[in-house]
Enzyme design. Structure first.
Site, PDB file in Angstrom:
ATOM      1  N   GLU A  27       1.022  -1.158   0.099  1.00  0.00           N
ATOM      2  CA  GLU A  27      -0.019   0.124  -0.064  1.00  0.00           C
ATOM      3  C   GLU A  27       0.789   1.302   0.058  1.00  0.00           C
ATOM      4  O   GLU A  27       0.436   2.244  -0.632  1.00  0.00           O
ATOM      5  CB  GLU A  27      -0.943  -0.060   1.382  1.00  0.00           C
ATOM      6  CG  GLU A  27      -1.892  -1.056   1.405  1.00  0.00           C
ATOM      7  CD  GLU A  27      -1.441  -2.413   1.738  1.00  0.00           C
ATOM      8  OE1 GLU A  27      -2.245  -3.270   1.748  1.00  0.00           O
ATOM      9  OE2 GLU A  27      -0.237  -2.481   2.099  1.00  0.00           O
ATOM     10  N   ARG A  59       8.265 -12.806   0.733  1.00  0.00           N
ATOM     11  CA  ARG A  59       7.470 -11.636   1.001  1.00  0.00           C
ATOM     12  C   ARG A  59       7.940 -10.753   2.101  1.00  0.00           C
ATOM     13  O   ARG A  59       7.954  -9.751   2.279  1.00  0.00           O
ATOM     14  CB  ARG A  59       6.266 -12.107   0.958  1.00  0.00           C
ATOM     15  CG  ARG A  59       5.205 -10.769   1.179  1.00  0.00           C
ATOM     16  CD  ARG A  59       5.183  -9.768   0.343  1.00  0.00           C
ATOM     17  NE  ARG A  59       4.011  -8.649   0.654  1.00  0.00           N
ATOM     18  CZ  ARG A  59       4.035  -7.676  -0.090  1.00  0.00           C
ATOM     19  NH1 ARG A  59       4.745  -7.267  -0.927  1.00  0.00           N
ATOM     20  NH2 ARG A  59       3.101  -6.831   0.454  1.00  0.00           N
ATOM     21  N   GLY A 103      13.527  -3.423  -0.722  1.00  0.00           N
ATOM     22  CA  GLY A 103      13.418  -2.371  -1.454  1.00  0.00           C
ATOM     23  C   GLY A 103      13.990  -2.606  -3.007  1.00  0.00           C
ATOM     24  O   GLY A 103      14.155  -1.780  -3.789  1.00  0.00           O
ATOM     25  N   LEU A 110       1.366  -8.020  -9.304  1.00  0.00           N
ATOM     26  CA  LEU A 110       1.969  -8.651 -10.564  1.00  0.00           C
ATOM     27  C   LEU A 110       2.281  -7.153 -11.438  1.00  0.00           C
ATOM     28  O   LEU A 110       2.892  -7.432 -12.617  1.00  0.00           O
ATOM     29  CB  LEU A 110       1.071  -9.680 -11.196  1.00  0.00           C
ATOM     30  CG  LEU A 110      -0.337  -8.885 -11.880  1.00  0.00           C
ATOM     31  CD1 LEU A 110      -0.781  -9.878 -13.089  1.00  0.00           C
ATOM     32  CD2 LEU A 110      -1.402  -8.616 -10.861  1.00  0.00           C
ATOM     33  N   GLU A 118       3.792  -4.725 -10.618  1.00  0.00           N
ATOM     34  CA  GLU A 118       5.316  -4.336 -10.511  1.00  0.00           C
ATOM     35  C   GLU A 118       6.157  -5.005 -11.621  1.00  0.00           C
ATOM     36  O   GLU A 118       6.975  -4.257 -12.133  1.00  0.00           O
ATOM     37  CB  GLU A 118       5.790  -4.491  -9.176  1.00  0.00           C
ATOM     38  CG  GLU A 118       7.074  -4.002  -8.933  1.00  0.00           C
ATOM     39  CD  GLU A 118       7.717  -4.040  -7.456  1.00  0.00           C
ATOM     40  OE1 GLU A 118       8.707  -3.111  -7.177  1.00  0.00           O
ATOM     41  OE2 GLU A 118       7.151  -4.679  -6.627  1.00  0.00           O
TER      42      GLU A 118
END
Length: 423
Positions: free
Chosen positions: A60, A266, A307, A333, A335
């Protein structure tokens, strides 16, 4: 009465909430920092009028970047208060703070208790509040309405499964959703579902994630890695979730030795756990945190960094999107498409249902049923450079065709701000 009962149950559950914080702090000590903020106690607020945006975690926060940049550009007299719920979200937002050090401040959103929400709003007194994606907190929304602070749900999405959950709790959730001043939905299907659970109106503005530009320095980093690693086929498993890595590693062991799996979990608190999964399968591994690139004997490169996902996408020939093999709903997806990386998607994509359907339809992505099929399809595609090149081109076109949500969302927000600006 229902909200009173909800608040009472939330109060009674607080010992469990504190225990959860302590448990999570074993892997991420950051969970025990700024604890006062989670109960509505904050340092002095900025002197400027505030636009408040709540981005719960990493995804987000990244999606909010173009919207924050545009709002700061158009409203030079304002500052932005960026709130989160997770330390990783706060760490991601820190990059934005570095870009706008005088005009952006961070805090944790308090727990959804009446007193804490009241303290938060009375302390910062934002001109408007923006909640990203699916953040529906009944006491927070009620406290904002009492103070006549407009709240908008932006980049809003609601899966069919979540719609059923909201319907079961409609006595609590319907008044909360109806209390929002505006909703900017990602898709027409999201708008219909949101209106079915109580939204007065939901305007389709598109998905802000399509407007996120991958940082040029990360793309250049990925290009340097690609040059250093030569023509070796590289398959990325991006933002994998618990349970998926074991399935992938077992299936990946069947691929030829020359293939390299770039595995990026993740959640950073699982890096050590995933490294142990790799070691238990006796697959030669190196870690990004070690600073060295894989050699010819390396089978798995563990992307244990934060990052750098755009660099990983820029490096990879093909990516499997995590959270889609098991019923987590799928990670971002979009990105991958923005970086021109073709994607494989498992069966579980309800978090990005429309984007997944569109990506498959235009040739930017392929659907697979399970980890075994993912390995088979990846192996086939990695031997077809012309087909992969067409998928890369399709991914770039897909990304560009869906841009523009930031402008549409900003227009909706400014319509809510205008009446208060004249007060």
């Amino acid at each position: 009465m229902i909200r009173l009962l909800y608040s009472l149950l939330f109060h009674l559950a607080m010992p469990l909430v504190w225990m959860r914080l302590l448990w999570r702090s074993r892997r991420q000590p950051e969970y025990l920092r700024h604890v006062g903020e989670r109960h509505g106690f904050y340092p002095p607020p900025p002197a400027r009028p505030l636009i408040w945006l709540h981005a719960v975690s990493v995804g987000e926060t990244r999606a909010a970047e173009p919207l924050i940049d545009l709002l700061l550009q158009r409203h030079p007299e304002h500052a932005v208060l960026l709130t989160h719920m997770t330390p990783t979200g706060r760490a991601t937002g820190r990059e934005l703070v570095q870009r706008h050090p005088d005009r952006l401040t961070q805090a944790y959103l308090p727990y959804d208790l009446p007193a804490a929400c009241g303290r938060f709003l009375d302390h910062y007194r934002p001109q408007i509040g923006l909640l990203m994606e699916t953040e529906i907190w009944p006491n927070l929304i009620a406290a904002a309405r009492q103070r006549k602070i407009p709240l908008a749900l932006v980049n809003a999405r609601l899966s069919p499964r979540s719609q059923c959950g909201y319907a079961r709790l409609s006595a609590l959730t319907r008044p909360a959703i109806a209390g929002l001043s505006a909703i900017a939905a990602q898709t027409a299907a999201d708008a219909v579902r949101l209106q079915a659970v109580g939204a007065r109106q939901a305007i389709v503005c598109g998905n802000l994630k399509f407007d996120v530009t991958p940082p040029a320095e990360k793309l250049h980093l990925g290009a340097r890695w690609r040059q250093a690693l030569g023509r070796r086929p590289i398959w990325l498993a991006a933002s994998t979730r618990e349970g998926e890595e074991a399935l992938l590693l077992d299936a990946f062991a069947r691929l030829p030795q020359r293939h390299l799996l770039l595995l990026v979990p993740r959640h950073p608190q699982r890096f050590v756990e995933v490294a142990e999964l790799i070691a238990s399968r006796q697959l030669a591994c190196c870690r990004r945190s070690g600073g060295e690139l894989p050699d010819e004997q390396t089978r798995v490169w563990l992307g244990d960094s934060m990052g750098e996902m755009p660099a990983y996408y820029a490096l990879a020939d093909l990516a499997l999107i995590g959270g889609t093999l098991l019923p987590f709903g799928g990670q971002n997806l979009i990105e991958a498409a923005a970086c021109g990386c073709p994607a494989l998607l498992g069966p579980h994509t309800f978090n990005f249902a429309q984007a997944s359907t569109d990506a498959i339809a235009c040739g930017a992505a392929r659907r697979v049923a399970n980890a075994g099929e993912a390995v088979t399809v990846a192996s086939e595609l990695l031997q077809q450079p012309l087909l992969l090149a067409r998928m890369r081109a399709a991914a770039s076109r897909f990304s560009q065709a869906h841009q523009g949500a930031t402008e549409r969302t900003a227009a909706l927000i400014e319509g809510l701000m205008a009446p208060r600006a004249g007060c």
